[in-house]
Scaffold this active site. Sequence first.
Site, PDB file in Angstrom:
ATOM      1  N   ASP A 186      39.530  34.415  35.440  1.00 37.00           N
ATOM      2  CA  ASP A 186      39.458  35.666  34.663  1.00 37.00           C
ATOM      3  C   ASP A 186      39.831  35.436  33.205  1.00 37.00           C
ATOM      4  O   ASP A 186      40.348  36.322  32.540  1.00 37.00           O
ATOM      5  CB  ASP A 186      40.380  36.722  35.303  1.00 37.00           C
ATOM      6  CG  ASP A 186      41.831  36.235  35.380  1.00 37.00           C
ATOM      7  OD1 ASP A 186      42.083  35.048  35.068  1.00 37.00           O
ATOM      8  OD2 ASP A 186      42.704  37.042  35.748  1.00 37.00           O
TER       9      ASP A 186
HETATM   10  N1  GTP Z   1      35.794  37.309  42.045  1.00 41.22           N
HETATM   11  C1  GTP Z   1      36.068  36.135  41.477  1.00 41.22           C
HETATM   12  N2  GTP Z   1      37.351  35.709  41.449  1.00 41.22           N
HETATM   13  C2  GTP Z   1      37.623  34.545  40.847  1.00 41.22           C
HETATM   14  C3  GTP Z   1      36.616  33.740  40.303  1.00 41.22           C
HETATM   15  N3  GTP Z   1      37.197  32.633  39.774  1.00 41.22           N
HETATM   16  C4  GTP Z   1      38.528  32.744  40.006  1.00 41.22           C
HETATM   17  N4  GTP Z   1      38.806  33.895  40.659  1.00 41.22           N
HETATM   18  C5  GTP Z   1      40.086  34.428  41.062  1.00 41.22           C
HETATM   19  O1  GTP Z   1      40.722  34.916  39.910  1.00 41.22           O
HETATM   20  C6  GTP Z   1      42.117  35.018  40.197  1.00 41.22           C
HETATM   21  C7  GTP Z   1      42.868  34.609  38.939  1.00 41.22           C
HETATM   22  O2  GTP Z   1      44.078  35.129  39.059  1.00 41.22           O
HETATM   23  P1  GTP Z   1      45.243  34.871  38.028  1.00 41.22           P
HETATM   24  O3  GTP Z   1      44.759  35.026  36.630  1.00 41.22           O
HETATM   25  O4  GTP Z   1      45.889  33.576  38.340  1.00 41.22           O
HETATM   26  O5  GTP Z   1      46.207  35.989  38.392  1.00 41.22           O
HETATM   27  P2  GTP Z   1      46.199  37.512  38.048  1.00 41.22           P
HETATM   28  O6  GTP Z   1      46.234  38.274  39.317  1.00 41.22           O
HETATM   29  O7  GTP Z   1      45.135  37.893  37.078  1.00 41.22           O
HETATM   30  O8  GTP Z   1      47.608  37.582  37.390  1.00 41.22           O
HETATM   31  P3  GTP Z   1      48.019  37.741  35.881  1.00 41.22           P
HETATM   32  O9  GTP Z   1      47.019  36.965  35.068  1.00 41.22           O
HETATM   33  O10 GTP Z   1      49.373  37.150  35.801  1.00 41.22           O
HETATM   34  O11 GTP Z   1      47.987  39.190  35.600  1.00 41.22           O
HETATM   35  C8  GTP Z   1      42.375  34.133  41.393  1.00 41.22           C
HETATM   36  O12 GTP Z   1      42.662  34.956  42.511  1.00 41.22           O
HETATM   37  C9  GTP Z   1      41.045  33.410  41.628  1.00 41.22           C
HETATM   38  O13 GTP Z   1      40.780  33.193  42.998  1.00 41.22           O
HETATM   39  C10 GTP Z   1      35.279  34.199  40.388  1.00 41.22           C
HETATM   40  O14 GTP Z   1      34.316  33.569  39.917  1.00 41.22           O
HETATM   41  N5  GTP Z   1      35.053  35.398  40.981  1.00 41.22           N
END
Ligand code: GTP
Length: 341
Positions: A247
Amino acid sequence: MREHAHQVCDAQGRVCYFEGTVQEITDEYQRQRDLHASESRFRAMTELSSDWYWELDAMGRFVRLDIGSRGINPGASEEVLGKSRQQLPQIDLSASQWATYQAILDRRETFYDFEMAIQGDNNRLLWHAISGAPIFDSAGVFVGYRGIGRDVTRRRESEELIRHMAFHDVLTGLANRRLFMDRLQQALNSMARTGSYAVLMFLDLDSFKSLNDRQGHAAGDSLLQQVAQRLTGCVRSVDTVARLGGDEFTILMENVDADDQRAMRHTRTAADKVMQALANDFDLGGEAATLRYACSASLGVVILRNPLASADACMKRADAAMYQAKGNGRGGICIDADARG
Ligand SMILES: Nc1nc2c(ncn2[C@@H]2O[C@H](COP(=O)(O)OP(=O)(O)OP(=O)(O)O)[C@@H](O)[C@H]2O)c(=O)[nH]1
Protein backbone atom coordinates in the site's frame (compact mmCIF):
# COMPACT_ATOMS: atom_id res chain seq x y z
CA MET A 1 12.68 -34.54 -80.35
CA ARG A 2 11.45 -31.43 -82.18
CA GLU A 3 10.52 -31.74 -85.88
CA HIS A 4 10.17 -28.93 -88.40
CA ALA A 5 8.86 -29.83 -91.91
CA HIS A 6 7.59 -28.00 -94.96
CA GLN A 7 6.17 -29.01 -98.33
CA VAL A 8 8.26 -28.98 -101.47
CA CYS A 9 6.05 -28.40 -104.55
CA ASP A 10 6.63 -28.62 -108.31
CA ALA A 11 6.08 -25.75 -110.79
CA GLN A 12 2.33 -26.46 -110.89
CA GLY A 13 2.04 -26.28 -107.09
CA ARG A 14 1.65 -29.98 -106.53
CA VAL A 15 3.21 -31.37 -103.35
CA CYS A 16 6.14 -33.58 -104.29
CA TYR A 17 7.55 -34.34 -100.88
CA PHE A 18 8.22 -32.93 -97.37
CA GLU A 19 11.55 -31.91 -96.11
CA GLY A 20 12.56 -30.86 -92.64
CA THR A 21 14.79 -31.24 -89.61
CA VAL A 22 14.71 -33.29 -86.48
CA GLN A 23 16.36 -31.84 -83.40
CA GLU A 24 17.08 -33.50 -80.13
CA ILE A 25 15.78 -31.21 -77.34
CA THR A 26 16.18 -33.37 -74.25
CA ASP A 27 18.25 -30.68 -72.46
CA GLU A 28 15.86 -27.87 -73.32
CA TYR A 29 12.86 -29.98 -72.30
CA GLN A 30 14.56 -30.81 -68.99
CA ARG A 31 15.37 -27.12 -68.43
CA GLN A 32 11.71 -26.19 -68.95
CA ARG A 33 10.55 -28.90 -66.59
CA ASP A 34 13.05 -27.69 -63.98
CA LEU A 35 11.88 -24.12 -64.47
CA HIS A 36 8.28 -25.14 -64.10
CA ALA A 37 9.04 -27.18 -60.97
CA SER A 38 10.98 -24.28 -59.50
CA GLU A 39 8.11 -21.84 -60.23
CA SER A 40 5.64 -24.29 -58.60
CA ARG A 41 7.86 -24.57 -55.53
CA PHE A 42 8.04 -20.77 -55.28
CA ARG A 43 4.22 -20.48 -55.68
CA ALA A 44 3.65 -23.14 -53.00
CA MET A 45 6.04 -21.31 -50.69
CA THR A 46 4.34 -17.92 -51.02
CA GLU A 47 0.89 -19.53 -50.95
CA LEU A 48 1.52 -21.55 -47.79
CA SER A 49 3.69 -19.06 -45.98
CA SER A 50 2.57 -15.98 -44.10
CA ASP A 51 5.58 -14.20 -45.63
CA TRP A 52 5.21 -12.42 -48.97
CA TYR A 53 7.40 -11.71 -51.97
CA TRP A 54 7.94 -8.24 -53.44
CA GLU A 55 9.83 -6.70 -56.34
CA LEU A 56 10.66 -3.06 -57.05
CA ASP A 57 11.86 -1.51 -60.32
CA ALA A 58 14.96 0.67 -60.55
CA MET A 59 12.90 3.67 -59.36
CA GLY A 60 11.81 1.82 -56.22
CA ARG A 61 8.22 1.23 -57.43
CA PHE A 62 6.41 -2.04 -56.80
CA VAL A 63 6.24 -4.22 -59.90
CA ARG A 64 5.26 -7.43 -58.15
CA LEU A 65 3.75 -8.43 -54.85
CA ASP A 66 2.86 -12.06 -54.14
CA ILE A 67 0.86 -12.43 -50.98
CA GLY A 68 -0.25 -15.94 -50.06
CA SER A 69 -3.69 -16.67 -48.66
CA ARG A 70 -2.23 -16.55 -45.13
CA GLY A 71 -0.44 -13.26 -45.73
CA ILE A 72 -1.52 -9.82 -44.61
CA ASN A 73 -4.23 -7.89 -46.34
CA PRO A 74 -4.50 -9.93 -49.58
CA GLY A 75 -6.32 -7.09 -51.35
CA ALA A 76 -3.34 -4.81 -51.04
CA SER A 77 -1.50 -6.06 -54.12
CA GLU A 78 -3.20 -3.84 -56.75
CA GLU A 79 -3.08 -0.77 -54.52
CA VAL A 80 0.69 -0.78 -54.26
CA LEU A 81 1.74 -1.69 -57.82
CA GLY A 82 3.41 1.28 -59.51
CA LYS A 83 4.01 3.05 -56.19
CA SER A 84 7.12 3.30 -54.09
CA ARG A 85 6.97 2.53 -50.36
CA GLN A 86 7.31 6.25 -49.66
CA GLN A 87 4.04 6.80 -51.56
CA LEU A 88 2.04 4.42 -49.37
CA PRO A 89 0.30 6.45 -46.65
CA GLN A 90 -0.19 3.41 -44.41
CA ILE A 91 3.56 3.08 -43.81
CA ASP A 92 4.38 5.07 -40.71
CA LEU A 93 8.12 5.82 -40.62
CA SER A 94 9.90 8.87 -39.21
CA ALA A 95 11.91 11.07 -41.56
CA SER A 96 15.16 9.58 -40.28
CA GLN A 97 13.90 6.00 -40.77
CA TRP A 98 12.92 6.83 -44.36
CA ALA A 99 16.36 8.34 -44.89
CA THR A 100 17.98 5.13 -43.58
CA TYR A 101 15.81 2.99 -45.88
CA GLN A 102 16.55 5.16 -48.93
CA ALA A 103 20.28 5.21 -48.19
CA ILE A 104 20.31 1.37 -48.15
CA LEU A 105 18.58 1.30 -51.55
CA ASP A 106 20.86 4.00 -52.97
CA ARG A 107 23.91 1.98 -51.91
CA ARG A 108 22.31 -1.12 -53.50
CA GLU A 109 22.82 -3.02 -50.27
CA THR A 110 21.21 -6.26 -49.22
CA PHE A 111 19.23 -5.69 -46.05
CA TYR A 112 17.54 -7.91 -43.48
CA ASP A 113 14.50 -7.37 -41.24
CA PHE A 114 14.03 -3.65 -41.70
CA GLU A 115 10.99 -3.05 -39.46
CA MET A 116 8.21 -0.71 -40.53
CA ALA A 117 5.11 0.40 -38.67
CA ILE A 118 1.94 0.11 -40.74
CA GLN A 119 -1.41 1.71 -39.94
CA GLY A 120 -3.81 -1.23 -40.15
CA ASP A 121 -7.61 -1.32 -40.05
CA ASN A 122 -9.30 0.22 -37.00
CA ASN A 123 -6.14 2.20 -36.29
CA ARG A 124 -4.31 -0.95 -35.20
CA LEU A 125 -0.57 -0.54 -35.55
CA LEU A 126 1.01 -3.44 -37.45
CA TRP A 127 4.70 -4.18 -37.86
CA HIS A 128 6.30 -5.57 -41.02
CA ALA A 129 9.91 -6.74 -41.30
CA ILE A 130 11.25 -6.62 -44.85
CA SER A 131 14.45 -8.06 -46.27
CA GLY A 132 15.67 -7.35 -49.77
CA ALA A 133 18.51 -7.66 -52.25
CA PRO A 134 19.32 -5.61 -55.38
CA ILE A 135 18.72 -7.14 -58.84
CA PHE A 136 21.22 -6.62 -61.67
CA ASP A 137 20.69 -7.66 -65.30
CA SER A 138 23.18 -9.76 -67.27
CA ALA A 139 25.10 -6.58 -68.16
CA GLY A 140 25.44 -5.71 -64.48
CA VAL A 141 22.95 -2.82 -64.65
CA PHE A 142 20.82 -2.27 -61.55
CA VAL A 143 17.17 -3.00 -62.37
CA GLY A 144 15.49 -3.02 -58.98
CA TYR A 145 15.09 -4.87 -55.70
CA ARG A 146 13.42 -8.09 -54.67
CA GLY A 147 12.74 -9.46 -51.25
CA ILE A 148 10.36 -10.84 -48.72
CA GLY A 149 8.17 -9.31 -46.01
CA ARG A 150 6.91 -10.71 -42.74
CA ASP A 151 4.27 -9.63 -40.26
CA VAL A 152 6.06 -9.25 -36.90
CA THR A 153 3.23 -7.45 -35.08
CA ARG A 154 2.72 -10.21 -32.49
CA ARG A 155 6.42 -10.21 -31.58
CA ARG A 156 6.52 -6.38 -31.33
CA GLU A 157 3.37 -6.35 -29.16
CA SER A 158 4.82 -9.01 -26.83
CA GLU A 159 8.06 -7.06 -26.55
CA GLU A 160 6.11 -3.89 -25.78
CA LEU A 161 4.08 -5.72 -23.12
CA ILE A 162 7.23 -7.16 -21.52
CA ARG A 163 8.85 -3.71 -21.54
CA HIS A 164 5.72 -2.19 -19.99
CA MET A 165 5.54 -4.91 -17.33
CA ALA A 166 9.19 -4.41 -16.46
CA PHE A 167 8.55 -0.79 -15.54
CA HIS A 168 4.94 -0.73 -14.36
CA ASP A 169 2.84 -2.14 -11.57
CA VAL A 170 0.44 -4.73 -12.97
CA LEU A 171 -2.45 -4.00 -10.57
CA THR A 172 -2.61 -0.22 -10.95
CA GLY A 173 -0.70 0.48 -14.19
CA LEU A 174 1.43 3.03 -12.30
CA ALA A 175 5.22 3.24 -12.60
CA ASN A 176 6.94 0.61 -10.46
CA ARG A 177 9.90 1.13 -8.13
CA ARG A 178 12.43 0.57 -10.90
CA LEU A 179 10.99 3.24 -13.18
CA PHE A 180 10.43 5.59 -10.26
CA MET A 181 14.05 5.35 -9.07
CA ASP A 182 15.20 6.02 -12.60
CA ARG A 183 12.97 9.11 -12.88
CA LEU A 184 14.16 10.28 -9.45
CA GLN A 185 17.79 10.04 -10.54
CA GLN A 186 16.97 11.93 -13.75
CA ALA A 187 15.20 14.60 -11.70
CA LEU A 188 18.30 15.03 -9.52
CA ASN A 189 20.45 15.32 -12.65
CA SER A 190 18.19 17.94 -14.19
CA MET A 191 18.07 19.88 -10.89
CA ALA A 192 21.79 20.42 -11.33
CA ARG A 193 21.08 22.22 -14.62
CA THR A 194 17.87 24.10 -13.79
CA GLY A 195 18.47 24.92 -10.12
CA SER A 196 14.75 24.30 -9.57
CA TYR A 197 13.75 22.13 -6.60
CA ALA A 198 11.85 18.86 -6.85
CA VAL A 199 9.43 17.33 -4.37
CA LEU A 200 9.25 13.68 -3.37
CA MET A 201 6.17 12.30 -1.59
CA PHE A 202 5.83 8.94 0.13
CA LEU A 203 2.28 7.82 0.90
CA ASP A 204 1.27 4.74 2.88
CA LEU A 205 -2.34 3.77 3.47
CA ASP A 206 -3.34 3.41 7.13
CA SER A 207 -4.61 0.09 8.45
CA PHE A 208 -4.79 -1.38 4.98
CA LYS A 209 -4.13 -4.83 6.36
CA SER A 210 -7.33 -4.77 8.36
CA LEU A 211 -9.34 -3.82 5.22
CA ASN A 212 -7.86 -6.88 3.50
CA ASP A 213 -8.60 -9.04 6.53
CA ARG A 214 -12.20 -7.84 6.98
CA GLN A 215 -13.38 -7.28 3.40
CA GLY A 216 -11.09 -9.55 1.41
CA HIS A 217 -8.24 -9.10 -1.01
CA ALA A 218 -10.50 -8.03 -3.90
CA ALA A 219 -11.73 -5.03 -1.92
CA GLY A 220 -8.10 -4.21 -1.05
CA ASP A 221 -7.12 -4.43 -4.71
CA SER A 222 -10.00 -2.19 -5.69
CA LEU A 223 -8.89 0.43 -3.14
CA LEU A 224 -5.31 0.33 -4.45
CA GLN A 225 -6.56 0.83 -8.02
CA GLN A 226 -8.81 3.72 -7.09
CA VAL A 227 -6.13 5.38 -4.97
CA ALA A 228 -3.81 5.13 -8.00
CA GLN A 229 -6.41 6.87 -10.18
CA ARG A 230 -7.04 9.65 -7.71
CA LEU A 231 -3.32 10.28 -7.16
CA THR A 232 -2.73 10.43 -10.92
CA GLY A 233 -5.67 12.82 -11.27
CA CYS A 234 -4.39 15.32 -8.71
CA VAL A 235 -0.87 15.89 -10.13
CA ARG A 236 0.44 17.31 -13.40
CA SER A 237 0.90 14.91 -16.31
CA VAL A 238 4.69 15.46 -16.13
CA ASP A 239 4.81 14.26 -12.52
CA THR A 240 5.45 10.59 -11.80
CA VAL A 241 3.16 8.53 -9.58
CA ALA A 242 4.38 5.06 -8.63
CA ARG A 243 3.29 2.11 -6.55
CA LEU A 244 6.34 0.67 -4.80
CA GLY A 245 4.44 -2.40 -3.60
CA GLY A 246 1.75 -3.23 -1.00
CA ASP A 247 0.00 0.00 0.00
CA GLU A 248 2.99 2.30 -0.64
CA PHE A 249 2.81 5.01 -3.28
CA THR A 250 5.32 7.69 -4.25
CA ILE A 251 5.01 10.90 -6.23
CA LEU A 252 7.79 12.89 -7.87
CA MET A 253 7.21 16.52 -8.82
CA GLU A 254 9.93 18.22 -10.80
CA ASN A 255 10.62 21.90 -11.43
CA VAL A 256 8.64 23.03 -8.41
CA ASP A 257 10.52 26.30 -7.85
CA ALA A 258 14.05 27.62 -7.34
CA ASP A 259 13.03 29.87 -4.48
CA ASP A 260 12.91 28.40 -0.94
CA GLN A 261 9.77 30.10 0.26
CA ARG A 262 7.79 29.61 -2.92
CA ALA A 263 8.93 25.96 -3.14
CA MET A 264 7.68 25.43 0.41
CA ARG A 265 4.30 27.03 -0.41
CA HIS A 266 3.86 24.92 -3.57
CA THR A 267 4.84 21.80 -1.65
CA ARG A 268 2.24 22.40 1.05
CA THR A 269 -0.44 23.06 -1.55
CA ALA A 270 0.47 19.90 -3.49
CA ALA A 271 0.54 17.75 -0.33
CA ASP A 272 -2.87 19.07 0.75
CA LYS A 273 -4.22 18.32 -2.71
CA VAL A 274 -3.01 14.72 -2.48
CA MET A 275 -4.68 14.21 0.89
CA GLN A 276 -7.81 15.96 -0.35
CA ALA A 277 -7.96 13.59 -3.33
CA LEU A 278 -8.29 10.65 -0.90
CA ALA A 279 -10.78 12.37 1.41
CA ASN A 280 -14.00 11.22 -0.24
CA ASP A 281 -15.17 7.68 0.52
CA PHE A 282 -14.26 4.90 -1.90
CA ASP A 283 -16.80 2.41 -3.21
CA LEU A 284 -15.19 -1.03 -2.95
CA GLY A 285 -18.31 -3.13 -3.48
CA GLY A 286 -17.85 -4.05 -7.13
CA GLU A 287 -20.92 -4.47 -9.32
CA ALA A 288 -23.10 -6.47 -6.94
CA ALA A 289 -23.01 -4.40 -3.75
CA THR A 290 -21.97 -1.07 -2.32
CA LEU A 291 -19.18 -0.91 0.22
CA ARG A 292 -18.28 2.62 1.28
CA TYR A 293 -14.79 2.94 2.70
CA ALA A 294 -13.14 5.98 4.26
CA CYS A 295 -9.45 5.70 3.49
CA SER A 296 -6.83 7.28 5.66
CA ALA A 297 -3.21 7.66 4.58
CA SER A 298 0.02 9.08 5.97
CA LEU A 299 2.14 11.28 3.77
CA GLY A 300 5.85 12.01 4.06
CA VAL A 301 7.15 14.85 1.90
CA VAL A 302 10.71 15.89 1.08
CA ILE A 303 11.79 19.02 -0.74
CA LEU A 304 14.82 18.04 -2.82
CA ARG A 305 17.39 20.80 -3.16
CA ASN A 306 20.68 18.96 -3.41
CA PRO A 307 21.31 17.51 -6.89
CA LEU A 308 24.29 15.58 -5.50
CA ALA A 309 22.12 13.51 -3.16
CA SER A 310 21.59 9.89 -4.19
CA ALA A 311 18.14 8.67 -5.19
CA ASP A 312 18.32 6.07 -2.41
CA ALA A 313 19.09 8.70 0.22
CA CYS A 314 16.15 10.81 -0.98
CA MET A 315 13.83 7.82 -0.70
CA LYS A 316 15.05 7.09 2.83
CA ARG A 317 14.27 10.65 3.87
CA ALA A 318 10.77 10.45 2.33
CA ASP A 319 10.15 7.09 4.02
CA ALA A 320 11.28 8.52 7.36
CA ALA A 321 8.98 11.54 6.92
CA MET A 322 6.07 9.18 6.20
CA TYR A 323 6.82 7.19 9.38
CA GLN A 324 6.98 10.47 11.25
CA ALA A 325 3.46 11.27 9.91
CA LYS A 326 2.27 7.80 11.05
CA GLY A 327 3.89 8.38 14.44
CA ASN A 328 2.04 11.69 14.73
CA GLY A 329 -1.23 9.80 14.72
CA ARG A 330 -1.84 8.71 11.09
CA GLY A 331 -3.88 10.51 8.44
CA GLY A 332 -1.48 13.46 8.39
CA ILE A 333 1.37 15.08 6.50
CA CYS A 334 4.99 15.45 7.58
CA ILE A 335 7.18 17.75 5.48
CA ASP A 336 10.95 17.35 5.73
CA ALA A 337 12.15 20.75 4.58
CA ASP A 338 15.79 20.38 5.63
CA ALA A 339 17.43 23.36 3.93
CA ARG A 340 20.58 21.27 3.26
CA GLY A 341 18.69 18.41 1.62
N1 GTP B 1 -5.23 -6.37 -1.61
C1 GTP B 1 -3.90 -6.33 -1.69
N2 GTP B 1 -3.18 -6.33 -0.55
C2 GTP B 1 -1.85 -6.25 -0.64
C3 GTP B 1 -1.19 -6.22 -1.87
N3 GTP B 1 0.15 -6.14 -1.64
C4 GTP B 1 0.31 -6.15 -0.29
N4 GTP B 1 -0.89 -6.21 0.33
C5 GTP B 1 -1.18 -6.20 1.75
O1 GTP B 1 -1.01 -4.88 2.20
C6 GTP B 1 -0.85 -4.93 3.62
C7 GTP B 1 0.19 -3.88 3.99
O2 GTP B 1 0.00 -3.63 5.27
P1 GTP B 1 0.93 -2.67 6.12
O3 GTP B 1 1.20 -1.41 5.38
O4 GTP B 1 2.13 -3.42 6.56
O5 GTP B 1 0.05 -2.41 7.33
P2 GTP B 1 -1.17 -1.46 7.54
O6 GTP B 1 -2.32 -2.27 7.99
O7 GTP B 1 -1.41 -0.55 6.38
O8 GTP B 1 -0.61 -0.67 8.76
P3 GTP B 1 -0.07 0.80 8.86
O9 GTP B 1 0.67 1.08 7.58
O10 GTP B 1 0.84 0.78 10.03
O11 GTP B 1 -1.25 1.66 9.04
C8 GTP B 1 -0.45 -6.35 3.96
O12 GTP B 1 -1.53 -6.97 4.63
C9 GTP B 1 -0.25 -7.02 2.60
O13 GTP B 1 -0.65 -8.38 2.60
C10 GTP B 1 -1.98 -6.26 -3.05
O14 GTP B 1 -1.49 -6.22 -4.19
N5 GTP B 1 -3.33 -6.31 -2.91
